[in-house]
Design a protein around this motif. Sequence first.
Motif, PDB file in Angstrom:
ATOM      1  N   ASP A 240       0.822  -1.195   0.000  1.00  0.00           N
ATOM      2  CA  ASP A 240       0.000   0.000   0.000  1.00  0.00           C
ATOM      3  C   ASP A 240       0.868   1.261   0.000  1.00  0.00           C
ATOM      4  O   ASP A 240       0.613   2.215  -0.749  1.00  0.00           O
ATOM      5  N   THR A 241       1.922   1.251   0.821  1.00  0.00           N
ATOM      6  CA  THR A 241       2.833   2.395   0.883  1.00  0.00           C
ATOM      7  C   THR A 241       3.548   2.598  -0.442  1.00  0.00           C
ATOM      8  O   THR A 241       3.655   3.723  -0.953  1.00  0.00           O
ATOM      9  N   ALA A 242       4.058   1.509  -1.029  1.00  0.00           N
ATOM     10  CA  ALA A 242       4.812   1.605  -2.282  1.00  0.00           C
ATOM     11  C   ALA A 242       3.941   2.144  -3.414  1.00  0.00           C
ATOM     12  O   ALA A 242       4.388   2.982  -4.220  1.00  0.00           O
ATOM     13  N   LEU A 243       2.709   1.679  -3.496  1.00  0.00           N
ATOM     14  CA  LEU A 243       1.840   2.120  -4.591  1.00  0.00           C
ATOM     15  C   LEU A 243       1.348   3.550  -4.384  1.00  0.00           C
ATOM     16  O   LEU A 243       1.172   4.292  -5.364  1.00  0.00           O
ATOM     17  N   ALA A 244       1.136   3.938  -3.123  1.00  0.00           N
ATOM     18  CA  ALA A 244       0.772   5.329  -2.855  1.00  0.00           C
ATOM     19  C   ALA A 244       1.911   6.271  -3.258  1.00  0.00           C
ATOM     20  O   ALA A 244       1.672   7.340  -3.838  1.00  0.00           O
ATOM     21  N   GLU A 245       3.146   5.862  -2.969  1.00  0.00           N
ATOM     22  CA  GLU A 245       4.293   6.679  -3.360  1.00  0.00           C
ATOM     23  C   GLU A 245       4.465   6.728  -4.871  1.00  0.00           C
ATOM     24  O   GLU A 245       4.806   7.770  -5.450  1.00  0.00           O
ATOM     25  N   LEU A 246       4.246   5.574  -5.541  1.00  0.00           N
ATOM     26  CA  LEU A 246       4.339   5.550  -6.999  1.00  0.00           C
ATOM     27  C   LEU A 246       3.305   6.491  -7.623  1.00  0.00           C
ATOM     28  O   LEU A 246       3.597   7.223  -8.578  1.00  0.00           O
ATOM     29  N   LYS A 247       2.099   6.481  -7.055  1.00  0.00           N
ATOM     30  CA  LYS A 247       1.055   7.369  -7.572  1.00  0.00           C
ATOM     31  C   LYS A 247       1.421   8.839  -7.339  1.00  0.00           C
ATOM     32  O   LYS A 247       1.266   9.680  -8.237  1.00  0.00           O
ATOM     33  N   SER A 248       1.922   9.148  -6.143  1.00  0.00           N
ATOM     34  CA  SER A 248       2.251  10.544  -5.837  1.00  0.00           C
ATOM     35  C   SER A 248       3.429  11.050  -6.672  1.00  0.00           C
ATOM     36  O   SER A 248       3.537  12.246  -6.945  1.00  0.00           O
ATOM     37  N   ASP A 249       4.320  10.140  -7.107  1.00  0.00           N
ATOM     38  CA  ASP A 249       5.470  10.516  -7.948  1.00  0.00           C
ATOM     39  C   ASP A 249       5.145  10.376  -9.433  1.00  0.00           C
ATOM     40  O   ASP A 249       6.048  10.342 -10.274  1.00  0.00           O
ATOM     41  N   GLU A 250       3.847  10.264  -9.757  1.00  0.00           N
ATOM     42  CA  GLU A 250       3.376  10.214 -11.137  1.00  0.00           C
ATOM     43  C   GLU A 250       4.013   9.081 -11.940  1.00  0.00           C
ATOM     44  O   GLU A 250       4.332   9.228 -13.122  1.00  0.00           O
ATOM     45  N   GLY A 251       4.185   7.921 -11.267  1.00  0.00           N
ATOM     46  CA  GLY A 251       4.663   6.731 -11.961  1.00  0.00           C
ATOM     47  C   GLY A 251       6.171   6.571 -12.033  1.00  0.00           C
ATOM     48  O   GLY A 251       6.650   5.611 -12.642  1.00  0.00           O
ATOM     49  N   ARG A 252       6.931   7.480 -11.420  1.00  0.00           N
ATOM     50  CA  ARG A 252       8.398   7.333 -11.432  1.00  0.00           C
ATOM     51  C   ARG A 252       8.819   6.400 -10.300  1.00  0.00           C
ATOM     52  O   ARG A 252       8.495   6.641  -9.135  1.00  0.00           O
ATOM     53  N   LEU A 253       9.541   5.330 -10.640  1.00  0.00           N
ATOM     54  CA  LEU A 253      10.006   4.390  -9.624  1.00  0.00           C
ATOM     55  C   LEU A 253      11.018   5.058  -8.696  1.00  0.00           C
ATOM     56  O   LEU A 253      11.763   5.937  -9.119  1.00  0.00           O
ATOM     57  N   PRO A 254      11.073   4.606  -7.437  1.00  0.00           N
ATOM     58  CA  PRO A 254      12.082   5.155  -6.521  1.00  0.00           C
ATOM     59  C   PRO A 254      13.482   4.727  -6.939  1.00  0.00           C
ATOM     60  O   PRO A 254      13.663   3.721  -7.634  1.00  0.00           O
ATOM     61  N   VAL A 255      14.475   5.469  -6.498  1.00  0.00           N
ATOM     62  CA  VAL A 255      15.870   5.142  -6.782  1.00  0.00           C
ATOM     63  C   VAL A 255      16.223   3.812  -6.114  1.00  0.00           C
ATOM     64  O   VAL A 255      15.894   3.586  -4.940  1.00  0.00           O
ATOM     65  N   HIS A 256      16.863   2.940  -6.879  1.00  0.00           N
ATOM     66  CA  HIS A 256      17.273   1.654  -6.311  1.00  0.00           C
ATOM     67  C   HIS A 256      18.570   1.829  -5.532  1.00  0.00           C
ATOM     68  O   HIS A 256      19.564   2.342  -6.053  1.00  0.00           O
ATOM     69  N   THR A 257      18.581   1.399  -4.263  1.00  0.00           N
ATOM     70  CA  THR A 257      19.747   1.520  -3.393  1.00  0.00           C
ATOM     71  C   THR A 257      20.164   0.145  -2.895  1.00  0.00           C
ATOM     72  O   THR A 257      19.473  -0.863  -3.130  1.00  0.00           O
ATOM     73  N   GLU A 258      21.282   0.105  -2.171  1.00  0.00           N
ATOM     74  CA  GLU A 258      21.748  -1.168  -1.610  1.00  0.00           C
ATOM     75  C   GLU A 258      20.767  -1.739  -0.594  1.00  0.00           C
ATOM     76  O   GLU A 258      20.737  -2.945  -0.367  1.00  0.00           O
ATOM     77  N   ALA A 259      19.968  -0.883  -0.003  1.00  0.00           N
ATOM     78  CA  ALA A 259      19.023  -1.340   1.019  1.00  0.00           C
ATOM     79  C   ALA A 259      17.685  -1.770   0.437  1.00  0.00           C
ATOM     80  O   ALA A 259      16.852  -2.316   1.164  1.00  0.00           O
ATOM     81  N   SER A 260      17.452  -1.557  -0.850  1.00  0.00           N
ATOM     82  CA  SER A 260      16.161  -1.880  -1.449  1.00  0.00           C
ATOM     83  C   SER A 260      16.240  -3.185  -2.233  1.00  0.00           C
ATOM     84  O   SER A 260      17.320  -3.732  -2.470  1.00  0.00           O
ATOM     85  N   VAL A 261      15.095  -3.678  -2.652  1.00  0.00           N
ATOM     86  CA  VAL A 261      15.003  -4.921  -3.412  1.00  0.00           C
ATOM     87  C   VAL A 261      14.736  -4.599  -4.869  1.00  0.00           C
ATOM     88  O   VAL A 261      13.829  -3.825  -5.197  1.00  0.00           O
ATOM     89  N   GLY A 262      15.541  -5.206  -5.746  1.00  0.00           N
ATOM     90  CA  GLY A 262      15.342  -5.095  -7.177  1.00  0.00           C
ATOM     91  C   GLY A 262      15.381  -6.473  -7.805  1.00  0.00           C
ATOM     92  O   GLY A 262      15.262  -7.497  -7.118  1.00  0.00           O
TER      93      GLY A 262
END
Length: 292
Positions: A240-262
Amino acid sequence: MNHPARLRTAIAADGTTPLIGVFDMFSASVAARHYDGMFVSGFGFAASHYGLPDIGFIAWPDIVAFVQRLRLAFPAQHLLVDIDDGYVDPETACHAVQQLEAAGASGVILEDQQRPRRCGHVDGKRILPLPEYLDKLDMVLDSRRDLVVVARTDATEEAEILRRAKALAATDADVLLVDGVRSVDRIRKVRDVIGDKPLLFNQIAGGKSPRLSLPELGALGVDVAIYSTPCLFAAQSAMDTALAELKSDEGRLPVHTEASVGVAECLALLERNISRHHGRADRAAEAPAAVR
């Protein structure tokens, strides 16, 4: 490998054995990184497989198929399976238990609820007359070969809880569960009336039971703790958090970091489940657990 025997050994060991609720193969893959025991949660499976609440929609062939997939991917994990009321009919309960044992389950939990059933931590539960449940439980016990069987009562009034706990402790069930137990004092009273019978405690976020640590449960004489929903509820919150952020950023994915999952991190998790990776070294590591 004798999976029920391994679970019995873990239950008999000092302390409280934790089993983590999983709802699909991916949640099981994450849980296996942290714990060596899983609980196939009816709440989670109803949500994941059907998109429905835990009120009796699960069909036994679906649970058996899920356990078959789990066992192939996780050959050394304890797998305790929630079978609700045994899918109503005692003959169905026995057939499902035999199918689950053949599929590699370590144990099952059989409750005494009437239909329509409910999650053990919500209001509105109704229970079978005790003799009727005991008959069903005895049939299940007679039908298993070595499977661990947990007898569960959903009684809510203290006198009835203790009456049923004492009766269930007198059966050949391996473990006893009072679901939705509301206080530490009631845990102590149940522990007193069941003698040496192993005791299981179910914790669920937002449920009826107190939040207790494994050392606290061990001090209360609890032998097994199941955590039905941490994976499911964490997944709901994170998605829910990830999709709310994706919507608020107009579809731009967050920056991938060492702490995130890709892609790489996800594939690394899943590749561990491929059967050919369960090689000789893994089997050698598992062997002591089977004879402890």
